[in-house]
Structure formats: structure tokens, C-alpha cells
Scaffold this motif. Sequence first.
Motif, PDB file in Angstrom:
ATOM      1  N   THR A   1      42.398  49.327  26.471  1.00 17.12           N
ATOM      2  CA  THR A   1      41.719  48.111  26.689  1.00 17.12           C
ATOM      3  C   THR A   1      41.783  47.552  27.951  1.00 17.12           C
ATOM      4  O   THR A   1      41.042  46.420  28.187  1.00 17.12           O
ATOM      5  CB  THR A   1      43.016  47.391  26.075  1.00 17.12           C
TER       6      THR A   1
ATOM      7  N   TRP B   1      38.596  45.071  29.177  1.00 16.65           N
ATOM      8  CA  TRP B   1      39.074  44.189  29.985  1.00 16.65           C
ATOM      9  C   TRP B   1      38.231  44.051  32.008  1.00 16.65           C
ATOM     10  O   TRP B   1      37.517  43.158  32.133  1.00 16.65           O
ATOM     11  CB  TRP B   1      40.616  43.618  30.900  1.00 16.65           C
TER      12      TRP B   1
ATOM     13  N   SER C   1      35.675  42.133  33.410  1.00 14.97           N
ATOM     14  CA  SER C   1      35.354  41.773  35.055  1.00 14.97           C
ATOM     15  C   SER C   1      34.042  41.593  35.576  1.00 14.97           C
ATOM     16  O   SER C   1      33.761  41.197  36.321  1.00 14.97           O
ATOM     17  CB  SER C   1      36.649  41.985  35.179  1.00 14.97           C
TER      18      SER C   1
ATOM     19  N   ILE D   1      40.052  36.282  34.970  1.00 16.78           N
ATOM     20  CA  ILE D   1      40.734  36.997  33.886  1.00 16.78           C
ATOM     21  C   ILE D   1      40.742  38.292  33.654  1.00 16.78           C
ATOM     22  O   ILE D   1      42.082  38.618  33.188  1.00 16.78           O
ATOM     23  CB  ILE D   1      40.709  35.717  32.514  1.00 16.78           C
ATOM     24  N   GLY D   2      39.973  38.815  33.480  1.00 11.18           N
ATOM     25  CA  GLY D   2      39.239  40.112  33.081  1.00 11.18           C
ATOM     26  C   GLY D   2      40.252  40.836  34.500  1.00 11.18           C
ATOM     27  O   GLY D   2      41.398  41.829  33.663  1.00 11.18           O
TER      28      GLY D   2
ATOM     29  N   GLN E   1      44.539  40.213  33.056  1.00  8.89           N
ATOM     30  CA  GLN E   1      44.887  41.125  31.666  1.00  8.89           C
ATOM     31  C   GLN E   1      44.698  42.439  32.039  1.00  8.89           C
ATOM     32  O   GLN E   1      45.535  42.826  31.347  1.00  8.89           O
ATOM     33  CB  GLN E   1      43.094  40.496  30.463  1.00  8.89           C
TER      34      GLN E   1
ATOM     35  N   ALA F   1      48.433  42.853  33.261  1.00  9.87           N
ATOM     36  CA  ALA F   1      49.043  42.772  32.715  1.00  9.87           C
ATOM     37  C   ALA F   1      49.165  43.503  31.035  1.00  9.87           C
ATOM     38  O   ALA F   1      50.356  43.757  31.109  1.00  9.87           O
ATOM     39  CB  ALA F   1      49.100  41.565  31.871  1.00  9.87           C
ATOM     40  N   TYR F   2      48.130  43.953  30.855  1.00 13.18           N
ATOM     41  CA  TYR F   2      48.280  45.706  30.256  1.00 13.18           C
ATOM     42  C   TYR F   2      49.029  46.396  29.981  1.00 13.18           C
ATOM     43  O   TYR F   2      49.855  46.858  29.973  1.00 13.18           O
ATOM     44  CB  TYR F   2      46.761  45.381  29.312  1.00 13.18           C
TER      45      TYR F   2
END
Length: 116
Positions: A39, A43, A47, A89-90, A93, A96-97
Motif C-alpha cells: 500500500t 501510494w 505520487s 495526497i499520495g 497517504q 499515514a499508512y
Amino acid sequence: MVVIDFYKLPRAIQDGVIEAFRGRFAPAPIVSRLGTRRTIVAWLAVSVAAGLLLAALCAAGFGDVDSPVALHPTAAAAAYVLLAATTAIGVVQALAYNAELVSLPFAPACSSSPRT
């Protein structure tokens, strides 16, 4: 299958389960391999792709007054915003993951044991 809420268990049982997942106490997993972080890679790939497209869009007609992109039409401005947002955002994310994985009390892994 019975679903049990981990956080509703007594603290001693929670500690025992976590130690068992780490392989320190019985029942230790027989076969274990670390979980993959596809994941995060996905991401970051999104990006990077958006960043490269943004760079290509910026380079298109750069320094050329006769280029149709030189006056920044509405479609080009929307593409700039969309690609810049996708790039940001990529990265967010992926971070965050990764933060979610680090906050787990055990290393994410796949394990299998014989059924009894």
C-alpha cells in the motif's frame, strides 16, 4: 468464526496475545513471514507518476510565447491543481499508512498453524 474485541479482553490476556504474536510465548506461530507494505509503495507510485506528469505539463511550452499553454487556459490550470493535489495526497497517504503500521503493538505478518 467468533469475533472477539481485543480491547474488551482483560489486560493480562491482551499482553499474552501480543507476546504470542511476537513469538515469545506459547502458542507461537509455526510459520510466519512479515507482511508486505504494498500500500505504501502504491501510494508513492501514484505520487511519483502525478509529479512526473506535473513536471511534463510545466515543461510543455515553457519559455515559448506562442505555445497554447503559455496563457494558462482553464483546463491547464485545473490539470496543475489536480496533479499537484494528487502528488501531495499520495505522499500524505503513504505516511499515514506507515504511521498506522508503526502504531500496531506487533509486527504485521502472515502466520499459519495446523488446525486441530
